[in-house]
Enzyme design. Structure first.
Site, PDB file in Angstrom:
ATOM      1  N   GLY A  28      -2.740  -2.351   7.286  1.00  0.00           N
ATOM      2  CA  GLY A  28      -2.179  -0.905   6.666  1.00  0.00           C
ATOM      3  C   GLY A  28      -2.556   0.012   7.841  1.00  0.00           C
ATOM      4  O   GLY A  28      -1.784   0.252   8.799  1.00  0.00           O
ATOM      5  N   GLY A  29      -3.640   1.079   7.610  1.00  0.00           N
ATOM      6  CA  GLY A  29      -3.723   1.961   8.213  1.00  0.00           C
ATOM      7  C   GLY A  29      -3.790   1.907   9.917  1.00  0.00           C
ATOM      8  O   GLY A  29      -3.191   2.507  10.646  1.00  0.00           O
ATOM      9  N   SER A  89      -9.114  -2.986   5.275  1.00  0.00           N
ATOM     10  CA  SER A  89      -9.744  -2.176   6.151  1.00  0.00           C
ATOM     11  C   SER A  89     -10.004  -2.866   7.507  1.00  0.00           C
ATOM     12  O   SER A  89     -11.113  -2.790   8.160  1.00  0.00           O
ATOM     13  CB  SER A  89     -10.915  -1.489   5.511  1.00  0.00           C
ATOM     14  OG  SER A  89     -10.534  -0.743   4.468  1.00  0.00           O
ATOM     15  N   GLU A 115      -0.534  -2.580  -4.134  1.00  0.00           N
ATOM     16  CA  GLU A 115       0.224  -1.346  -4.504  1.00  0.00           C
ATOM     17  C   GLU A 115       1.592  -1.622  -5.160  1.00  0.00           C
ATOM     18  O   GLU A 115       1.579  -0.684  -6.198  1.00  0.00           O
ATOM     19  CB  GLU A 115       0.515  -0.221  -3.203  1.00  0.00           C
ATOM     20  CG  GLU A 115      -0.894   0.177  -2.607  1.00  0.00           C
ATOM     21  CD  GLU A 115      -0.857   0.437  -1.125  1.00  0.00           C
ATOM     22  OE1 GLU A 115       0.277   0.440  -0.597  1.00  0.00           O
ATOM     23  OE2 GLU A 115      -2.023   0.423  -0.633  1.00  0.00           O
ATOM     24  N   GLU A 147      -5.920 -10.111   0.256  1.00  0.00           N
ATOM     25  CA  GLU A 147      -6.057  -8.679   0.307  1.00  0.00           C
ATOM     26  C   GLU A 147      -7.088  -8.463  -0.996  1.00  0.00           C
ATOM     27  O   GLU A 147      -6.557  -7.974  -1.840  1.00  0.00           O
ATOM     28  CB  GLU A 147      -4.989  -7.925   0.487  1.00  0.00           C
ATOM     29  CG  GLU A 147      -4.101  -8.411   1.355  1.00  0.00           C
ATOM     30  CD  GLU A 147      -3.063  -7.011   1.945  1.00  0.00           C
ATOM     31  OE1 GLU A 147      -3.487  -6.515   3.112  1.00  0.00           O
ATOM     32  OE2 GLU A 147      -2.284  -6.573   1.228  1.00  0.00           O
ATOM     33  N   HIS A 163       2.344  -7.041  -2.635  1.00  0.00           N
ATOM     34  CA  HIS A 163       1.195  -6.037  -2.434  1.00  0.00           C
ATOM     35  C   HIS A 163       0.629  -5.370  -3.629  1.00  0.00           C
ATOM     36  O   HIS A 163       1.223  -5.074  -4.257  1.00  0.00           O
ATOM     37  CB  HIS A 163       1.779  -5.054  -1.496  1.00  0.00           C
ATOM     38  CG  HIS A 163       0.558  -4.219  -0.622  1.00  0.00           C
ATOM     39  ND1 HIS A 163       0.035  -3.340  -1.179  1.00  0.00           N
ATOM     40  CD2 HIS A 163       0.117  -4.587   0.676  1.00  0.00           C
ATOM     41  CE1 HIS A 163      -0.947  -2.747  -0.527  1.00  0.00           C
ATOM     42  NE2 HIS A 163      -0.754  -3.567   0.736  1.00  0.00           N
ATOM     43  N   GLY A 195      -7.513   0.152   2.120  1.00  0.00           N
ATOM     44  CA  GLY A 195      -7.374   1.575   2.531  1.00  0.00           C
ATOM     45  C   GLY A 195      -8.683   2.512   2.075  1.00  0.00           C
ATOM     46  O   GLY A 195      -8.759   3.645   2.056  1.00  0.00           O
ATOM     47  N   ASN A 212       1.687  -3.489   8.227  1.00  0.00           N
ATOM     48  CA  ASN A 212       2.304  -2.978   6.827  1.00  0.00           C
ATOM     49  C   ASN A 212       2.118  -1.413   7.013  1.00  0.00           C
ATOM     50  O   ASN A 212       1.089  -0.984   6.731  1.00  0.00           O
ATOM     51  CB  ASN A 212       1.492  -3.389   5.640  1.00  0.00           C
ATOM     52  CG  ASN A 212       1.927  -2.785   4.250  1.00  0.00           C
ATOM     53  OD1 ASN A 212       3.264  -2.068   4.517  1.00  0.00           O
ATOM     54  ND2 ASN A 212       1.457  -2.618   3.132  1.00  0.00           N
ATOM     55  N   TRP A 213       3.377  -0.479   7.531  1.00  0.00           N
ATOM     56  CA  TRP A 213       3.368   0.731   7.541  1.00  0.00           C
ATOM     57  C   TRP A 213       3.308   1.474   6.144  1.00  0.00           C
ATOM     58  O   TRP A 213       3.205   2.855   6.131  1.00  0.00           O
ATOM     59  CB  TRP A 213       4.391   1.344   8.449  1.00  0.00           C
ATOM     60  CG  TRP A 213       4.582   0.701   9.863  1.00  0.00           C
ATOM     61  CD1 TRP A 213       3.614  -0.292  10.372  1.00  0.00           C
ATOM     62  CD2 TRP A 213       5.478   0.953  10.701  1.00  0.00           C
ATOM     63  NE1 TRP A 213       3.998  -0.443  11.669  1.00  0.00           N
ATOM     64  CE2 TRP A 213       5.077   0.144  11.991  1.00  0.00           C
ATOM     65  CE3 TRP A 213       6.755   1.735  10.837  1.00  0.00           C
ATOM     66  CZ2 TRP A 213       6.162   0.058  13.000  1.00  0.00           C
ATOM     67  CZ3 TRP A 213       7.492   1.777  11.862  1.00  0.00           C
ATOM     68  CH2 TRP A 213       7.248   1.033  13.013  1.00  0.00           C
ATOM     69  N   LYS A 214       3.544   0.964   4.908  1.00  0.00           N
ATOM     70  CA  LYS A 214       3.657   1.555   3.779  1.00  0.00           C
ATOM     71  C   LYS A 214       4.735   2.628   3.807  1.00  0.00           C
ATOM     72  O   LYS A 214       5.676   2.540   4.453  1.00  0.00           O
ATOM     73  CB  LYS A 214       2.307   2.012   3.175  1.00  0.00           C
ATOM     74  CG  LYS A 214       1.136   0.955   3.489  1.00  0.00           C
ATOM     75  CD  LYS A 214      -0.033   1.270   2.973  1.00  0.00           C
ATOM     76  CE  LYS A 214      -1.254   0.160   3.043  1.00  0.00           C
ATOM     77  NZ  LYS A 214      -2.221   0.174   2.275  1.00  0.00           N
TER      78      LYS A 214
HETATM   79  C1  PEP Z   1      -2.660  -3.275   3.172  1.00  0.00           C
HETATM   80  O1  PEP Z   1      -2.261  -2.310   2.859  1.00  0.00           O
HETATM   81  O2  PEP Z   1      -2.029  -4.305   3.171  1.00  0.00           O
HETATM   82  C2  PEP Z   1      -4.080  -3.029   3.967  1.00  0.00           C
HETATM   83  C3  PEP Z   1      -4.523  -3.968   4.378  1.00  0.00           C
HETATM   84  O3  PEP Z   1      -4.290  -1.584   4.134  1.00  0.00           O
HETATM   85  P1  PEP Z   1      -5.715  -1.050   5.088  1.00  0.00           P
HETATM   86  O4  PEP Z   1      -5.665  -2.126   6.344  1.00  0.00           O
HETATM   87  O5  PEP Z   1      -5.207   0.224   5.362  1.00  0.00           O
HETATM   88  O6  PEP Z   1      -6.531  -1.344   4.287  1.00  0.00           O
END
Ligand code: PEP
Length: 250
Positions: free
Chosen positions: A234-235, A213, A97, A167, A95, A173, A9-11
């Site tokens: 994500g990241g 994470s 967010e 999640e 998600h 994040g 997920n590049w956000k």
């Molecule tokens: C996400 O936003 O779905 C996620 C898991 O982010 P991160 O891996 O950066 O915690």
């Protein structure tokens, strides 16, 4: 047998040029790795979808969201039909967010799920508790409600196509990752809920991804759990080498 899946997920990251470069690199590394049994997905921003679709062959494409209405006077929204027309096959829905910053309630998410399915997109449906809910022991109730109100209106046949992503919001994040035991405990609970609603065979064939994470260095111990079928990343999905490290962590 349920699928192993790693979805990035590049956000709200990468401009178009950077997005095409990242997708090309993920496609190249994934193909070179020879990994065949891990469904690998990238989710760039909406405006990249059409161009990114052109550089993907083995890696699949997802959007990060879709509108709760099919079409019409909804300025700035992107419908499920539009997403599908880019070549995307998947759509992240719910998600945290979106839930936290854009008011996506369980009932709005149910409308998005319905439209995604109607347009042939596979929802990657996200659920997860915030820290206070975990600490006060409400975590299982929260997850149950998110499932019941957001996606359990689907028929068993429809639900059989869905991907669930657990999640925990406190892990997204933050660099704080759920322990393998915490992830397994919740994934098992989610599978039990699916089983109660749709039966064991649907539950056993549903892929449940962990997100929060997750990176190459901790993916192996998370994915080793019997009910963890992969990750929503994500990241760590913004660097192709790191992302590949997660894809090869099973
Ligand atoms: C996400 O936003 O779905 C996620 C898991 O982010 P991160 O891996 O950066 O915690």
């Amino acid at each position: 047998m349920r699928k192993k899946i790693v979805a990035g997920n590049w956000k709200c990251n990468t401009n178009l040029k950077e997005g095409i470069a990242l997708a090309s690199e993920v496609e190249k590394l994934y193909t070179q790795s020879g990994v065949k049994d891990v469904l690998t997905i990238v989710s760039p921003p909406f405006v990249h979808l059409t161009e990114v679709a052109k550089v993907l062959k083995n890696v699949k494409l997802s959007a990060q969201n879709c509108a709760a209405e099919p079409k019409g006077a909804f300025t700035g929204e992107v419908s499920a039909e539009m997403v599908k027309s880019t070549g995307a096959e998947f759509c992240i829905i719910g998600h945290s967010e979106r839930r936290e910053y854009y008011g996506d309630t369980n009932s709005i998410l149910a409308k998005k799920v319905k439209l995604a399915m109607a347009n042939g997109l596979t929802p990657i449906f996200c659920i997860g508790e915030v820290l206070a809910e975990r600490e006060s022991g409400k975590l299982f109730d929260v997850i149950k409600t998110q499932l019941q109100d957001g996606i359990f209106f689907l028929s068993a046949e429809e639900f059989g196509k869905v991907i669930i992503a657990y999640e925990p919001v406190w892990a997204i994040g933050t660099g704080v990752v759920a322990t393998p035991a915490q992830a397994q405990e919740m994934h098992k609970f989610i599978r039990e809920q699916i089983s109660l609603k749709y039966g064991k065979s649907v539950a056993d064939s549903t892929s449940i991804l962990y997100g929060g994470s997750c990176k190459a260095s901790n993916a192996k111990e998370l994915f080793a759990n019997p009910d963890v079928d992969g990750g929503l990343i994500g990241g760590a999905a913004l660097k192709a080498e790191e992302f590949l490290g997660i894809i090869t962590a099973f």
